[in-house]
Design a protein around this motif. Structure first.
Motif, PDB file in Angstrom:
ATOM      1  N   HIS A  32       0.814  -1.340  -0.077  1.00  0.00           N
ATOM      2  CA  HIS A  32       0.151   0.015   0.298  1.00  0.00           C
ATOM      3  C   HIS A  32       0.951   1.459   0.076  1.00  0.00           C
ATOM      4  O   HIS A  32       0.459   2.172  -0.555  1.00  0.00           O
ATOM      5  N   PRO A  42      -5.321   6.808  -4.292  1.00  0.00           N
ATOM      6  CA  PRO A  42      -5.737   6.280  -2.991  1.00  0.00           C
ATOM      7  C   PRO A  42      -7.242   5.786  -3.150  1.00  0.00           C
ATOM      8  O   PRO A  42      -7.783   6.962  -3.666  1.00  0.00           O
ATOM      9  N   ARG A  43      -7.475   4.844  -2.858  1.00  0.00           N
ATOM     10  CA  ARG A  43      -9.179   4.332  -2.673  1.00  0.00           C
ATOM     11  C   ARG A  43      -9.391   4.525  -1.174  1.00  0.00           C
ATOM     12  O   ARG A  43      -8.569   4.600  -0.218  1.00  0.00           O
ATOM     13  N   THR A  45     -10.946   2.511   0.636  1.00  0.00           N
ATOM     14  CA  THR A  45     -10.905   1.399   1.220  1.00  0.00           C
ATOM     15  C   THR A  45      -9.564   1.159   1.800  1.00  0.00           C
ATOM     16  O   THR A  45      -9.217   0.057   2.557  1.00  0.00           O
ATOM     17  N   ASP A  46      -8.403   1.939   1.256  1.00  0.00           N
ATOM     18  CA  ASP A  46      -7.083   1.781   1.691  1.00  0.00           C
ATOM     19  C   ASP A  46      -6.879   2.017   3.134  1.00  0.00           C
ATOM     20  O   ASP A  46      -6.090   1.253   3.670  1.00  0.00           O
ATOM     21  N   THR A  50      -5.169  -0.725   5.634  1.00  0.00           N
ATOM     22  CA  THR A  50      -3.825  -0.520   6.309  1.00  0.00           C
ATOM     23  C   THR A  50      -4.290  -0.711   7.984  1.00  0.00           C
ATOM     24  O   THR A  50      -3.238  -1.009   8.606  1.00  0.00           O
ATOM     25  N   THR A 127     -11.080  10.686   3.325  1.00  0.00           N
ATOM     26  CA  THR A 127     -11.064   9.923   4.154  1.00  0.00           C
ATOM     27  C   THR A 127     -11.189  10.513   5.488  1.00  0.00           C
ATOM     28  O   THR A 127     -10.978   9.651   6.680  1.00  0.00           O
ATOM     29  N   ASP A 292      -6.153  -8.217  -4.877  1.00  0.00           N
ATOM     30  CA  ASP A 292      -6.049  -6.885  -5.337  1.00  0.00           C
ATOM     31  C   ASP A 292      -5.193  -6.653  -6.573  1.00  0.00           C
ATOM     32  O   ASP A 292      -3.994  -6.786  -6.270  1.00  0.00           O
ATOM     33  N   GLN A 294      -4.121  -4.098  -8.255  1.00  0.00           N
ATOM     34  CA  GLN A 294      -3.191  -3.209  -8.017  1.00  0.00           C
ATOM     35  C   GLN A 294      -1.886  -3.841  -7.253  1.00  0.00           C
ATOM     36  O   GLN A 294      -0.679  -3.458  -7.837  1.00  0.00           O
ATOM     37  N   LEU A 295      -2.122  -4.280  -6.019  1.00  0.00           N
ATOM     38  CA  LEU A 295      -1.126  -4.785  -5.422  1.00  0.00           C
ATOM     39  C   LEU A 295      -0.271  -5.885  -5.858  1.00  0.00           C
ATOM     40  O   LEU A 295       0.941  -5.907  -5.627  1.00  0.00           O
TER      41      LEU A 295
END
Length: 309
Positions: A32, A42-43, A45-46, A50, A127, A292, A294-295
């Motif tokens: 992340h 950034p989303r 849900t990030d 985290t 956020t 995920d 992206q990850l």
């Protein structure tokens, strides 16, 4: 197995589990961080993801210290203080794990809700509300488990009747009939509320995914490409995460209920409970990383560079 506790068996089983869990959660945090550094937007849900990873790292670390023999050999810090702090922190982290998983589930349900639904009014653009909610959950969870600071003690050298062993070196004193119903009711209400929200949000997401599948089949029959969006893939991963949570939570609750109602020191039950209670913290980062895209792209890119080098 000794009635008080066989910690050789627990350490042999728990340490590999904790090692995998801490490594996986640390990897999740690093990925992340790398996503932010490479400029990926950034989303919402990030932040909960985290927070969930940090919570699980602390949960596994505190339980690792509780079952370790080395920390109890040092006499610099009183045993009672070590027991109170470690048991309190471990329980708080487990409580935050439930709350954060619920926040993640509800947030994903809001994210994928259609623009015309009533949930669309709760869609967030920053956020800040999530951060404020997580801070509130810290205060709520610490308050819920505050009684442990009074009822957790270092297990005396000689066997004392009436104690409920948490680990070989830490025990619970018998809770008074006045305080026990209050704290049990508080913890039960908290769990019922957050688990209930998880069930409702999960059911809503399953319904949305079912409708999407029906539309995709119609498009497929019409010779259009039925590709699933990143939102749908993220929803599927969170639903899988909640399924893992539900299995571990129900098993842990049943064992805790059996131990609490009988108030007996069954070493086998305590061993199983420690492994089950920390199982979700080990499995969840693996599910989140694998699902995920992206990850996984960042991870594959990093591994590819290392191999090329």
């Amino acid at each position: 197995m000794d009635q008080r506790f066989s910690y050789v068996a627990v350490r042999n089983a728990f340490y590999p589990q904790a090692g995998i869990g801490i490594a996986a959660n640390t990897l999740l945090l690093c990925l992340h961080t790398a996503a932010v550094l490479v400029g990926i937007k950034p989303r919402l849900t990030d932040l909960p993801v985290t927070h969930l990873a940090l919570t699980h790292i602390l949960m596994l670390l505190t339980m690792g210290l509780l079952v370790s023999a080395d920390i109890w050999e040092t006499q610099d810090i009183p045993g009672d203080f070590k027991c109170k702090m470690l048991v309190f922190l471990n329980k708080v982290m487990r409580g935050l794990s439930i709350c954060t998983t619920c926040v993640l589930s509800v947030l994903q349900a809001i994210t994928i809700s259609p623009s015309g639904s009533w949930l669309a009014h709760f869609k967030l653009k920053s956020t800040n509300p999530i951060l404020a909610l997580l801070l509130f959950l810290w205060v709520l969870t610490m308050s819920t488990y505050s009684n442990l600071l009074f009822y957790t003690v270092a297990t005396p050298n000689k066997t004392q009747s009436g104690l409920l062993f948490v680990t070989e070196c830490c025990s619970y004193l018998p809770i008074s009939h006045i305080h026990k119903p209050f704290f049990l009711t508080l913890m039960t209400c908290r769990d019922v509320f957050f688990v209930g929200l998880m069930v409702l949000s999960s059911g809503y997401m399953v319904l949305l995914l079912y409708r999407h599948t029906q539309r995709s089949q119609h498009l497929h029959n019409s010779r259009f490409s039925p590709k699933s969006s990143p939102e749908q893939r993220a929803t599927q991963s969170i639903l899988l995460l909640i399924c893992c949570f539900a299995i571990m939570y129900c098993t842990d609750s049943l064992i805790s209920m059996a131990i609490g109602l009988t108030w007996t020191n069954n070493s086998m039950l305590v061993c199983v409970q420690i492994l089950v209670a920390n199982g979700y913290g080990t499995v969840s980062p693996l599910v989140l990383i694998a699902a995920d895209t992206q990850l996984t792209k960042i991870l594959n890119l990093h591994v590819g560079r290392r191999v090329t080098f």
